[in-house]
Enzyme design. Structure first.
Site, mmCIF file in Angstrom:
data_model
loop_
_atom_site.group_PDB
_atom_site.id
_atom_site.type_symbol
_atom_site.label_atom_id
_atom_site.label_comp_id
_atom_site.label_asym_id
_atom_site.label_seq_id
_atom_site.Cartn_x
_atom_site.Cartn_y
_atom_site.Cartn_z
ATOM 1 N N ASN B 80 -6.973 1.042 -1.959
ATOM 2 C CA ASN B 80 -6.850 1.695 -0.656
ATOM 3 C C ASN B 80 -5.713 2.707 -0.574
ATOM 4 O O ASN B 80 -5.274 3.052 0.515
ATOM 5 C CB ASN B 80 -6.692 0.646 0.445
ATOM 6 N N LEU B 87 -2.202 6.227 2.522
ATOM 7 C CA LEU B 87 -2.893 4.942 2.598
ATOM 8 C C LEU B 87 -4.147 5.034 3.440
ATOM 9 O O LEU B 87 -4.206 5.790 4.412
ATOM 10 C CB LEU B 87 -1.992 3.895 3.258
ATOM 11 N N CYS B 88 -5.123 4.211 3.071
ATOM 12 C CA CYS B 88 -6.294 4.051 3.911
ATOM 13 C C CYS B 88 -6.174 2.663 4.532
ATOM 14 O O CYS B 88 -6.580 1.673 3.943
ATOM 15 C CB CYS B 88 -7.565 4.151 3.077
ATOM 16 N N LEU B 89 -5.517 2.617 5.680
ATOM 17 C CA LEU B 89 -5.248 1.332 6.324
ATOM 18 C C LEU B 89 -5.612 1.462 7.796
ATOM 19 O O LEU B 89 -5.116 2.365 8.481
ATOM 20 C CB LEU B 89 -3.767 0.971 6.139
#
Lengths: 328, 150
Positions: B80, B87-89
């Site tokens: 992620n 970030l892919c959060l």
């Protein structure tokens, strides 16, 4: 950095720190300003904070329960607590400081003289060590609990009387259930007429229910009455922004006495923010004049405009790649 | 100039100093409270164990109504995390809540190291290896753990 910067960590005592923290909005971390409770989940926020948040997403920021602006209600008790706490915060901090100094003085006195105080202080910890720590069965813990309660000194005699929620008279705790039965049916409680049960002789006026509960809201009512003294301005209406042209939006903003500059997204942001500011001002027990509110909107826009100019320049981040190495 | 965002960030910092969550540390730059440096220590019993991963957090005056932009500065190999460290959060995007503070953000990132979400991959290679070749995934992660010490 800032003289009036207050923070829960100012307090050394965890109880005071806790109170200070719980009187703050979970969004802005400042003391609640016009506390509003969400009736859907009972979480409380500042009026402006929660109204802004609900324009972004219609849910409670703490628990994500679906919520809309009509779910908001004033929480006057919290407002009152905040104002009492804020007014006395400094005195409590001073007291805490004095207490700490006194404690340190005592400690020094104890260590200097080889007083028996030391041994008496160490005894309880010895006792703790002797008691079995982890390997306690439930029955044994129950037994030990009953033991401790049996060994515990008798409770300090105190006033066991509580307020009846119906007639608001002081009732003995042991007698409360019987009293409620009578009170709910509107019957007089004979035990209360005995002179022994009430310390002061009940005068005819004292027999009348003293409306404590009504008394307090009346202070907030008197505060709400003050609202009429200031000009709150024209109430803004919600708009379906997709259906509006920039020309139409400009007209709406002009009618509200707001600037009409900027592209469509700026106009929408301004209108949304104005609705939040306006409604939070209406919620407040101490609202400001619409002119002050307009000024606040413009100041805020100014702050945000500076940000967009400076906006995250990659160079800044690159420079701090060096700085970060010093962190570990 | 003290603004609501800056005051909030100062309180975030005080809170972080008072009860620092295990395995994370963070502080604003001395001359700019809107820019923070942080370190997340790789959680135990994960391939990231013993790693010291550095991040930068950039806030603006919309905080806490909008999330900050967060980026790994240390090299990262994680399903992620994009190649540039972003970030892919979810909580930094559509699941943001204005009640989150710096401690909450860093703790969430720490738990992301623990539990990658291969269904929304930012690094396709890491996501594939995580799903299909765990041994190779662990080896690649250990590589970046070692580079994180430099």
């Amino acid at each position: 950095m800032d003289e009036d910067f207050d923070d829960p960590t100012d307090f050394a005592n965890p109880a005071f720190e806790g109170v200070d923290e719980h009187l703050r909005c979970p969004i802005c971390s400042e003391f609640f300003q016009t506390a509003m409770i969400l009736k859907t989940c009972s979480h409380t926020f500042c009026s402006l904070c929660i109204r802004r948040s609900l324009t972004v997403e219609q849910c409670c920021p703490s628990c994500r329960t679906h919520s809309v602006e009509t779910s908001l209600h004033n929480n006057y008790v919290v407002d009152n607590l905040v104002s009492v706490w804020k007014n006395n915060r400094k005195s409590i901090l001073d007291l805490e400081g004095q207490l700490k100094q006194a404690n340190e003085r005592d400690k020094n006195a104890v260590t200097m003289s080889d007083s028996p105080m030391d041994t008496s202080l160490s005894q309880p910890t010895d006792g703790d060590e002797r008691s079995p720590p982890a390997r306690q069965t439930r029955s044994s813990s129950r037994r030990s609990a009953s033991q401790t309660s049996a060994e515990a000194p008798p409770p300090v005699p105190e006033d066991t009387r509580v307020d009846c929620h119906i007639c608001h008279r002081k009732i003995d705790l042991n007698h409360l259930n019987q009293h409620w039965d009578l009170c709910e049916q509107g019957k007089p409680d004979p035990s209360l007429d005995k002179p022994s049960s009430t310390s002061s002789s009940p005068s005819p006026s004292a027999k009348k229910p003293v409306m404590f509960g009504v008394h307090q809201p009346s202070t907030s009512k008197s505060l709400t009455r003050m609202k009429k003294a200031v000009d709150l301005g024209k109430k803004p209406q919600k708009i379906v922004y997709n259906l509006e042209t920039p020309v139409g939006l400009r007209k709406v903003l002009r009618e509200l006495g707001l600037p009409d500059k900027g592209d469509k997204s700026t106009l929408i942001k301004r209108h949304k923010e104005w609705i939040s500011l306006y409604n939070a001002n209406v919620d407040s027990t101490d609202p400001v004049d619409v002119k002050v509110l307009r000024k606040r909107l413009l100041e805020q826009e100014g702050r945000l405009a500076i940000v967009t100019e400076e906006k995250i320049n990659q160079d800044g981040i690159e420079q701090h790649r060096f700085g970060i190495r010093q962190l570990d | 100039m003290s603004t609501p965002s800056r005051r909030r960030l100062m309180r975030d910092f005080k809170r972080l100093q008072k009860d620092p969550p295990a395995g994370i540390s963070g502080a604003p730059c001395p001359d700019n409270i809107m820019l923070w440096n942080a370190v997340i220590f790789g959680p135990a019993e994960t391939p990231f164990e013993d790693g010291t991963f550095k991040l930068v957090l950039q806030f603006d005056e919309t905080y806490p109504n909008k999330p900050p932009s967060v980026k790994f500065v240390s090299k990262m190999f994680h399903p992620n995390v994009y190649a540039n460290g972003e970030l892919c959060l979810d909580i930094l995007q559509n699941r943001w809540s204005p009640t989150y503070d710096v401690a909450a953000i860093l703790t969430s990132i720490q738990s992301l190291l623990h539990d990658p979400n291969p269904n929304s991959p930012a690094n396709a290679e890491a996501a594939n290896l995580y799903r299909e070749n765990r041994k190779e995934y662990v080896r690649r992660v250990r590589e970046i753990v070692e580079t994180s010490w430099e």
